[in-house]
Motif scaffolding. Sequence first.
Motif, PDB file in Angstrom:
ATOM      1  N   THR A  21      39.514  48.233  48.086  1.00 54.49           N
ATOM      2  CA  THR A  21      39.521  46.783  47.907  1.00 54.49           C
ATOM      3  C   THR A  21      39.757  46.418  46.444  1.00 54.49           C
ATOM      4  OG1 THR A  21      38.018  46.436  49.780  1.00 54.49           O
ATOM      5  CG2 THR A  21      38.137  44.676  48.138  1.00 54.49           C
ATOM      6  N   GLY A  22      39.092  47.150  45.542  1.00 48.25           N
ATOM      7  CA  GLY A  22      39.299  46.909  44.119  1.00 48.25           C
ATOM      8  C   GLY A  22      40.723  47.212  43.682  1.00 48.25           C
ATOM      9  N   ARG A  23      41.279  48.292  44.196  1.00 50.31           N
ATOM     10  CA  ARG A  23      42.656  48.656  43.830  1.00 50.31           C
ATOM     11  C   ARG A  23      43.631  47.564  44.258  1.00 50.31           C
ATOM     12  NH1 ARG A  23      47.288  50.464  45.695  1.00 50.31           N
ATOM     13  NH2 ARG A  23      46.585  50.371  47.866  1.00 50.31           N
ATOM     14  N   LEU A  24      43.499  47.099  45.505  1.00 53.10           N
ATOM     15  CA  LEU A  24      44.400  46.067  46.008  1.00 53.10           C
ATOM     16  C   LEU A  24      44.215  44.755  45.258  1.00 53.10           C
ATOM     17  CD1 LEU A  24      44.119  46.748  49.851  1.00 53.10           C
ATOM     18  CD2 LEU A  24      46.045  47.290  48.344  1.00 53.10           C
ATOM     19  N   PHE A  25      42.963  44.435  44.913  1.00 55.83           N
ATOM     20  CA  PHE A  25      42.683  43.195  44.190  1.00 55.83           C
ATOM     21  C   PHE A  25      43.407  43.178  42.845  1.00 55.83           C
ATOM     22  CE2 PHE A  25      40.277  40.323  41.530  1.00 55.83           C
ATOM     23  CZ  PHE A  25      39.979  39.272  42.374  1.00 55.83           C
ATOM     24  N   PHE A  26      43.375  44.297  42.140  1.00 57.46           N
ATOM     25  CA  PHE A  26      43.988  44.348  40.813  1.00 57.46           C
ATOM     26  C   PHE A  26      45.468  44.699  40.845  1.00 57.46           C
ATOM     27  CE2 PHE A  26      39.696  44.114  39.314  1.00 57.46           C
ATOM     28  CZ  PHE A  26      39.815  43.540  38.059  1.00 57.46           C
ATOM     29  N   ALA A  27      45.997  45.023  42.037  1.00 58.81           N
ATOM     30  CA  ALA A  27      47.426  45.318  42.149  1.00 58.81           C
ATOM     31  C   ALA A  27      48.274  44.052  42.128  1.00 58.81           C
ATOM     32  CB  ALA A  27      47.695  46.101  43.430  1.00 58.81           C
ATOM     33  N   ARG A  28      47.630  42.900  42.248  1.00 54.25           N
ATOM     34  CA  ARG A  28      48.368  41.633  42.202  1.00 54.25           C
ATOM     35  C   ARG A  28      48.914  41.385  40.794  1.00 54.25           C
ATOM     36  NH1 ARG A  28      44.150  37.340  44.371  1.00 54.25           N
ATOM     37  NH2 ARG A  28      42.807  38.497  42.919  1.00 54.25           N
ATOM     38  N   PRO A  29      49.965  40.586  40.661  1.00 56.61           N
ATOM     39  CA  PRO A  29      50.484  40.269  39.325  1.00 56.61           C
ATOM     40  C   PRO A  29      49.539  39.340  38.567  1.00 56.61           C
ATOM     41  CG  PRO A  29      51.704  39.051  41.014  1.00 56.61           C
ATOM     42  CD  PRO A  29      50.810  40.014  41.742  1.00 56.61           C
ATOM     43  N   TRP A  30      49.111  39.768  37.393  1.00 50.49           N
ATOM     44  CA  TRP A  30      48.226  38.981  36.539  1.00 50.49           C
ATOM     45  C   TRP A  30      49.035  38.245  35.496  1.00 50.49           C
ATOM     46  CZ3 TRP A  30      42.696  38.978  36.541  1.00 50.49           C
ATOM     47  CH2 TRP A  30      42.138  39.743  37.567  1.00 50.49           C
ATOM     48  N   SER A  61      40.839  44.636  24.939  1.00 53.92           N
ATOM     49  CA  SER A  61      42.180  44.307  25.415  1.00 53.92           C
ATOM     50  C   SER A  61      42.827  45.495  26.120  1.00 53.92           C
ATOM     51  CB  SER A  61      43.054  43.852  24.236  1.00 53.92           C
ATOM     52  OG  SER A  61      42.541  42.667  23.647  1.00 53.92           O
ATOM     53  N   SER A  62      42.614  46.687  25.595  1.00 51.62           N
ATOM     54  CA  SER A  62      43.170  47.887  26.233  1.00 51.62           C
ATOM     55  C   SER A  62      42.589  48.078  27.632  1.00 51.62           C
ATOM     56  CB  SER A  62      42.888  49.125  25.378  1.00 51.62           C
ATOM     57  OG  SER A  62      43.579  49.056  24.142  1.00 51.62           O
ATOM     58  N   LEU A  63      41.303  47.789  27.798  1.00 53.08           N
ATOM     59  CA  LEU A  63      40.673  47.938  29.098  1.00 53.08           C
ATOM     60  C   LEU A  63      41.230  46.920  30.088  1.00 53.08           C
ATOM     61  CD1 LEU A  63      38.546  49.415  30.790  1.00 53.08           C
ATOM     62  CD2 LEU A  63      36.898  47.679  30.090  1.00 53.08           C
ATOM     63  N   ILE A  64      41.402  45.676  29.653  1.00 50.96           N
ATOM     64  CA  ILE A  64      41.981  44.657  30.533  1.00 50.96           C
ATOM     65  C   ILE A  64      43.383  45.058  30.965  1.00 50.96           C
ATOM     66  CG2 ILE A  64      42.836  42.273  30.605  1.00 50.96           C
ATOM     67  CD1 ILE A  64      40.420  41.512  28.854  1.00 50.96           C
ATOM     68  N   THR A  68      44.472  45.975  34.979  1.00 53.04           N
ATOM     69  CA  THR A  68      45.512  45.213  35.672  1.00 53.04           C
ATOM     70  C   THR A  68      46.819  45.978  35.806  1.00 53.04           C
ATOM     71  OG1 THR A  68      46.240  44.191  33.588  1.00 53.04           O
ATOM     72  CG2 THR A  68      44.530  43.034  34.857  1.00 53.04           C
ATOM     73  N   GLY A  69      46.940  47.097  35.097  1.00 49.02           N
ATOM     74  CA  GLY A  69      48.182  47.862  35.143  1.00 49.02           C
ATOM     75  C   GLY A  69      49.333  47.167  34.440  1.00 49.02           C
ATOM     76  N   GLN A  70      49.009  46.244  33.527  1.00 48.62           N
ATOM     77  CA  GLN A  70      50.034  45.509  32.777  1.00 48.62           C
ATOM     78  C   GLN A  70      49.784  45.720  31.291  1.00 48.62           C
ATOM     79  OE1 GLN A  70      49.851  41.934  36.090  1.00 48.62           O
ATOM     80  NE2 GLN A  70      50.624  41.421  34.077  1.00 48.62           N
ATOM     81  N   SER A  71      50.575  46.590  30.689  1.00 47.60           N
ATOM     82  CA  SER A  71      50.303  47.044  29.325  1.00 47.60           C
ATOM     83  C   SER A  71      50.373  45.933  28.287  1.00 47.60           C
ATOM     84  CB  SER A  71      51.282  48.160  28.946  1.00 47.60           C
ATOM     85  OG  SER A  71      52.624  47.704  29.019  1.00 47.60           O
ATOM     86  N   ILE A 197      25.527  52.143  34.638  1.00 45.19           N
ATOM     87  CA  ILE A 197      26.426  52.242  33.493  1.00 45.19           C
ATOM     88  C   ILE A 197      27.746  52.834  33.969  1.00 45.19           C
ATOM     89  CG2 ILE A 197      26.698  53.110  31.140  1.00 45.19           C
ATOM     90  CD1 ILE A 197      24.202  51.357  31.574  1.00 45.19           C
ATOM     91  N   ILE A 198      28.861  52.212  33.593  1.00 44.91           N
ATOM     92  CA  ILE A 198      30.179  52.712  33.994  1.00 44.91           C
ATOM     93  C   ILE A 198      30.884  53.279  32.771  1.00 44.91           C
ATOM     94  CG2 ILE A 198      32.404  52.147  35.019  1.00 44.91           C
ATOM     95  CD1 ILE A 198      31.100  49.900  36.529  1.00 44.91           C
ATOM     96  N   ALA A 199      31.251  54.554  32.841  1.00 46.49           N
ATOM     97  CA  ALA A 199      31.982  55.205  31.753  1.00 46.49           C
ATOM     98  C   ALA A 199      33.476  55.152  32.071  1.00 46.49           C
ATOM     99  CB  ALA A 199      31.531  56.652  31.593  1.00 46.49           C
ATOM    100  N   THR A 200      34.274  54.694  31.098  1.00 46.38           N
ATOM    101  CA  THR A 200      35.703  54.504  31.343  1.00 46.38           C
ATOM    102  C   THR A 200      36.551  55.106  30.228  1.00 46.38           C
ATOM    103  OG1 THR A 200      35.853  52.384  30.154  1.00 46.38           O
ATOM    104  CG2 THR A 200      35.212  52.303  32.488  1.00 46.38           C
ATOM    105  N   SER A 201      37.814  55.281  30.560  1.00 48.43           N
ATOM    106  CA  SER A 201      38.832  55.632  29.569  1.00 48.43           C
ATOM    107  C   SER A 201      40.095  54.874  29.920  1.00 48.43           C
ATOM    108  CB  SER A 201      39.111  57.141  29.561  1.00 48.43           C
ATOM    109  OG  SER A 201      40.297  57.425  28.822  1.00 48.43           O
ATOM    110  N   SER A 202      40.491  53.938  29.066  1.00 53.36           N
ATOM    111  CA  SER A 202      41.721  53.190  29.304  1.00 53.36           C
ATOM    112  C   SER A 202      42.933  54.103  29.242  1.00 53.36           C
ATOM    113  CB  SER A 202      41.862  52.067  28.269  1.00 53.36           C
ATOM    114  OG  SER A 202      40.808  51.143  28.379  1.00 53.36           O
TER     115      SER A 202
END
Length: 220
Positions: A21-30, A61-64, A68-71, A197-202
Amino acid sequence: MPEISDSELARLREEAERLETGRLFFARPWQFLRSSPSIETLPPIGDTEVAFAGRSNVGKSSLINALTGQSGLARTSNTPGRTQELNFFTPGPGLMLVDMPGYGYAEAPKPLVDSWNRLIRDYLRGRVSLRRVYVLIDARHGLKANDLETLDLLDSSAVSYQIVLTKADKLKPGGIERVVAETAAAVARRPAAHPTIIATSSEKGAGLDRLRAEIAALAA
C-alpha cells in the motif's frame, strides 16, 4: 525448517500488504505545491500533513526525493540552511509532505534564524491538519542538544512525532542496531513520541518501504 504458525503467517501477510500500500501510494506523480515563509501564506487546512524536521544537512530533502522516487522534487544542497521556508509537496488530494527549515545552522544571520524558529513554532502549535512530524537524526551522530530542544517543543505542543535515522548505510555492520536501541531508550518517556525508530538510507533505499507504509496509513 520449522513451520510458520497461522498467526505469524497472518502477521507477515498484513505487513506485506502495508508495504505494498505504501509503495503504490508513493508511486503516484508528486509535485511541488508552494513555499510558505509565514503562517499567513500556508495552504488552506484540509489534507493530512506530514512534516519532516531535522538539523541542517541531515538529509530531509534527499529523503523526500527518495520516498517519492523523484530526484529533483525537493531541492538538495551541500550548503546548510538552504531550506528557509515551509515547502509543501503533494501527489494530489489527501496528503501533503512538508519540508521544514533545518535547525542548528549557526552561520545564518541571527534575525533569519529567529524568523525560521518562529515559523516552525507557530506551524507546530497551530496546524490542526498536521498528523505527524518525522524528526530526522543523522545515525552517525545520534541525538544532539538541538534535537532534544525540538522534541521538547513537540511534546509541549502535543504533536505526534517519530524518529527517523538517516544515513544508516554510513555505519559499520551492527552499528545501526545500537543507535536504534539508544535512540528508542532516549525517547521512551516522551509523551508525544512514537516508540518505533525507523532507520533509513536515501542512497541505498534501506527503510524507505517502512516509512512509506507509515505515511500512507496516516493519510488513509
